[in-house]
Design an enzyme around this catalytic site. Sequence first.
Site, PDB file in Angstrom:
ATOM      1  N   ASP B 319       0.836  -1.209   0.079  1.00 37.98           N
ATOM      2  CA  ASP B 319      -0.053  -0.040   0.013  1.00 37.98           C
ATOM      3  C   ASP B 319       0.858   1.010   0.077  1.00 37.98           C
ATOM      4  OD1 ASP B 319      -2.633  -1.072  -0.111  1.00 37.98           O
ATOM      5  OD2 ASP B 319      -2.704  -1.467   2.107  1.00 37.98           O
ATOM      6  N   ASP B 356      -4.431  26.160  10.486  1.00 34.89           N
ATOM      7  CA  ASP B 356      -4.765  24.935   9.802  1.00 34.89           C
ATOM      8  C   ASP B 356      -3.900  23.884  10.601  1.00 34.89           C
ATOM      9  OD1 ASP B 356      -5.332  22.715   8.312  1.00 34.89           O
ATOM     10  OD2 ASP B 356      -4.341  23.521   6.426  1.00 34.89           O
ATOM     11  N   ARG B 395     -13.415  24.776   1.739  1.00 35.51           N
ATOM     12  CA  ARG B 395     -11.918  23.955   1.129  1.00 35.51           C
ATOM     13  C   ARG B 395     -10.876  25.109   1.160  1.00 35.51           C
ATOM     14  NH1 ARG B 395     -11.717  19.741  -3.103  1.00 35.51           N
ATOM     15  NH2 ARG B 395     -12.403  21.199  -4.507  1.00 35.51           N
ATOM     16  N   MET B 396     -10.819  26.028   2.278  1.00 33.43           N
ATOM     17  CA  MET B 396     -10.065  27.188   2.149  1.00 33.43           C
ATOM     18  C   MET B 396      -9.758  27.343   3.740  1.00 33.43           C
ATOM     19  SD  MET B 396     -10.675  30.106  -0.479  1.00 33.43           S
ATOM     20  CE  MET B 396     -12.143  30.564   0.221  1.00 33.43           C
ATOM     21  N   SER B 397      -8.600  28.011   4.114  1.00 33.37           N
ATOM     22  CA  SER B 397      -8.450  28.625   5.398  1.00 33.37           C
ATOM     23  C   SER B 397      -7.573  30.011   5.255  1.00 33.37           C
ATOM     24  CB  SER B 397      -7.471  27.781   6.316  1.00 33.37           C
ATOM     25  OG  SER B 397      -6.173  27.531   5.591  1.00 33.37           O
TER      26      SER B 397
END
Lengths: 563, 700
Positions: B319, B356, B395-397
């Site tokens: 994997d 984040d 979908r941002m910071s």
Amino acid sequence: MSPVLSGVLQLTAVVAALALVYRPLGDYMAHVYSSEKHLRAEKWIYRLIGANPRAEMRWPAYLRGVLAFSLASILFLYLLQRVQGALPDSLSLGFTAISPDQAFNTAASFVANTNWQSYSGEQAMGHAVQTLGLAVQNFVSAAVGMAVAIALVRGFARSRTGELGNFWTDLVRGTVRILIPISVIGALVLVACGAIQNFAGIHEIGQLTGGTQQVNGGAVASQEVIKELGTNGGGYFNANSAHPFENPNAFSNLFEIFLILVIPFSLTRTFGKLVGNVKQGYAILATMGLIWLGFTALMMWTEYAHHGAALQAAGGAMEGKEQRFGVGASAIFATTTTLTSTGAVDSFHSSFTGLGGGITLLSMMLGEIAPGGVGSGLYGMLVMAIIAVFIAGLMVGRTPEYLGKKIGTREIKLAACYILITPTLVLGFTALSMALSSPPESILNTAGNSVHGSGAHGFSEVLYAFTSGANNNGSAMAGLNANTPWYNTTIGLAMLLGRFLPMVFVLALAGSLAEQQPVPETAGTLRTEKPLFAGLLTGAILIITGLTYFPALALGPMAEGLS
Amino acid sequence: MSTTTPVRTAPEGDERPHGAEEPGRVSGGLFDPAQLLKSLPDAFRKLDPRVMVKSPVMFVVEIGSVVTTALALKDPGDWFGWTITVWLWLTVLFANLAEAVAEGRGKAQADTLRKAKTDTVARRLSGGTEESVPGTELRVGDLVVCEAGDIIPGDGDVVEGVASVDESAITGESAPVIRESGGDRSAVTGGTKVLSDRIVIKITTKPGETFIDRMINLVEGAARQKTPNEIALNILLASLTIVFLLAVITLQPFAIYAGAEQTMIVLAALLVCLIPTTIGALLSAIGIAGMDRLVQRNVLAMSGRAVEAAGDVSTLLLDKTGTITYGNRQAAEFVPVKGTMAAEVADAAQLSSLADETPEGRSIVVLAKEKYGLRERHEGELAGAEWIPFTAQTRMSGVDVDGRKVRKGATGSVIAWVEAQGGTVAADARKLTDEISQAGGTPLLVALEDDKGARVLGVIHLKDVVKDGMRERFEELRRMGIKTVMITGDNPLTAKAIAEEAGVDDFLAEATPEDKMALIKREQAGGKLVAMTGDGTNDAPALAQADVGVAMNTGTSAAKEAGNMVDLDSNPTKLIEIVEIGKQLLITRGALTTFSIANDVAKYFAIIPAMFAVAYPGLDKLNIMSLHSPQTAILSAVIFNALIIVALVPLALKGVRYRPMSADAMLRRNLLIYGLGGLVSPFIGIKIIDLLISLIPGIG
């Protein structure tokens, strides 16, 4: 020219001739056993015996073919000898029927490709037995050995099938396309050298010293050529290849050595071709060649260097050797005949030096795999390769595999059974013969140490007889009267069991291998086509055989040779 | 924040060093000579013929010992007979000792496990009410409740709730793990302890067959079955024993004929020296020690067959996440658009990532510090800052501070934001993101809105970071003839880039369980043996199909049931070590077999002249070691034969040193050491023993 130099030059000549035909003959044999076409003559034969040449056989069917054919051959040969007395003189030369135990021994011997002879050809066997019986077996018993070897090779080459080819096709093709054509050419060469080829009767010939001698005619050259080519060894005459009618001169002697070796060595090329990697064949060839050359060199050394004033004056141990061949050629012949399952002799093995006699014994004890009998040499060597791969192959960190086939429990079981057979027969029968009261009396040479009867040499003779029989060699160390019910029967059994039991295991092995799916080669795979593996295989063969027979050899040839 | 959903958090224990060894290189466990003494009682117990008969070679030695004992009793004054008898018994005892020591090492671990298996009381739910029953009375399908402080009574799956569980009893890892209903982390093991919360467990295993029971059996060797190769080797050894038995039995009539009849004691001594006692004595110890080496690495092999297969593996399915790469993408580069400085991008990127806390976000801060020397600022340092955390919707910071607005996030989101603020998107921003995507990376845009308006500053290049040393590791595997295939859910482009960087031979992108299965079957159809790791229920069919299927202990019980090994550390990289252990096991077996057979040559040179030099003086020339007397010669060979077993016990337990190299190089090396060494060493050993014996008064 010094005798040693002449020996070396003759050896070189044989090697050169073998090298020359190796590729063409090997490739041709590969073609013969894989071709789809049938010759017209072959089709007639198939119709005659009611065989379907296209039917593929699994191993039990293949084995049934081998055994049925061999059993029929034994019965025919036995009966032919038993009715010899009733045949017209032109066919029997006036000889009477052969006794039951000797007839059994001879039938077993020729069908088992051994050609141990407890009779003197010129005093017992007429034209009918010699030509219709013995000579025919010289061809077909050899072809049976080749067929079994090819079946094993197919086991390696094929995958996910249990099919090993067709025994009848392999038998007929081996005879018709390989043995007969080479024999025709070979016989002409021998006749050109002076070997006889006729159906004449017995001549009375006056000797120089007065007295008379009986000399037989016969189809000698044609029988001589297949005797060598098929690694049979049964001479037309008692003196075998020492007899001038069989082996007239130094050239014919070398030619006979060449004939003995040519098919066993070239079969390694056939093997390489059929498994799709000729280098694998070269590795087997290298192993066989190394042992053959090594033993031959050792034999020449012991025969040339043996001490004693008389021997030195003669340039070596000349007792029991023909003047026209000399020490060198006799030494090459002796190792060649014992390292193959031939057993033809151009000199008296009993008269070899103690160590020289030991070399002939050890040569046979190796299982006659270097290069061995036609076919039997190859399959014997491949079984040893399986054992060597199993022991040492683990050292590369994978479970053992050879030619892409895993050597698992089933395979090793069959290989282990194979290697048990001959030691059991040789040591078992020899021990019985020494332990019983009457068999040792057959040892003619009683001039030895009075305490030990006939001493180490006498023991060597008995050991030699059973080693020769069980390994299907057929040569004798003489000095032993083997024409007794005990030896005729036991050696006969040793020959039959030593020939056909191994075939059972080889064919079962072939079937097991053919069913497997091949493992692809990677950098982690043991490279069995490399010199390292050839060396490893040689070592494994010498050590395993050496360990098995060391005590027996110590009490025979070593006790004699080291004294 | 993250633009991609993490496949799985990095398994615990991933970074844990394996002792002080060179990482991942297999070597042996420790061997303590005191273990010999401790195992002595067991060695005596194993003299029972019913046990001995399992090893045909040593069984023959035991029979030989009984025979010589009887003969020695008949002639009590014969010191030679007694000495031989004692040493023959010692030979058998040493063999048993080797096996007992190998087993003893697992016993300690089994005892620890047994403690965990104390009788528990289960709180069984039946028809909505709770009842207390002994753990041993649980049946498959029962539902049991466990709360903080409870010992889980049996193997099962969590069907309700979430709990932290202490699994140190099994894994030795003290950090608790989370077990929750549904998904791939629902399996719990009997004997482990719930630390918090309440869960309902559905029992999946009968008492007595639980994981912990199987573990105890495995480490104790009670469940040990001979592996296929071991069986095959035993057959070969048995046939060699028969050959030598034949050689010795038939020797007596030959000897009598030669006028040199031998005593039974001498013949028994010869037989024991010839049959392959060295490997016969150590064979089962090698097998047990091989399994033990796995246990020491926290891997449980459910069958010895799997360990052997591991040595034969030619394809490894690995994997990507957690095995080849660290679990998370990391910032690798800041790329400015035209007209912007890289440092400017770095500054904005750092600023927007402070809020984040995802590994990706942290990696941006780290990169900014390492590459651009930007000190990490803390949220409190910036007065009046308004932090905008990452959400799955935006979908941002980012952060709004001093009239500046900084954002970073997924390409589409940031572009939409810039356009919404009335700004312009630099013409080359698209090109840069495409380039990064094509290289297998993930682009994040950094944008700024200040008095000059909203605009894109540059791109952050996030990429999978390949673990250190993986390239070399794969290179080694290639030399060993093993092909590595990377399995990943990534798109083919990304997969290809990582595959190239890591140096794997092949990859399977956008892999579904069906794809994995098909790949395994394809490799197997070509005759290859495949090894893989897995943890999810949907991995189970592939784990079962693979020749070596290593299930992660964190995985589902379906996965653990399907695989033939379980890794308690749940570290997928360990697959490589498992392969090496498998190879080492086979090499050790082959090396000692070769050694054992090669040894016999010298023994003949000691014993044959001793037996027959009286009858045939010429045979004394074979006495090349010039041993003192026939008695000392035979005795020395027998003593050497016994002592070599003890001498090789450490090697059998530790295993032959293994280094990845080609088969050719390995064979040459091992043949030299164990083949040639096996040929030469007994000549020296027997000579030394003979010298020592001849010094004993009354013998010399």
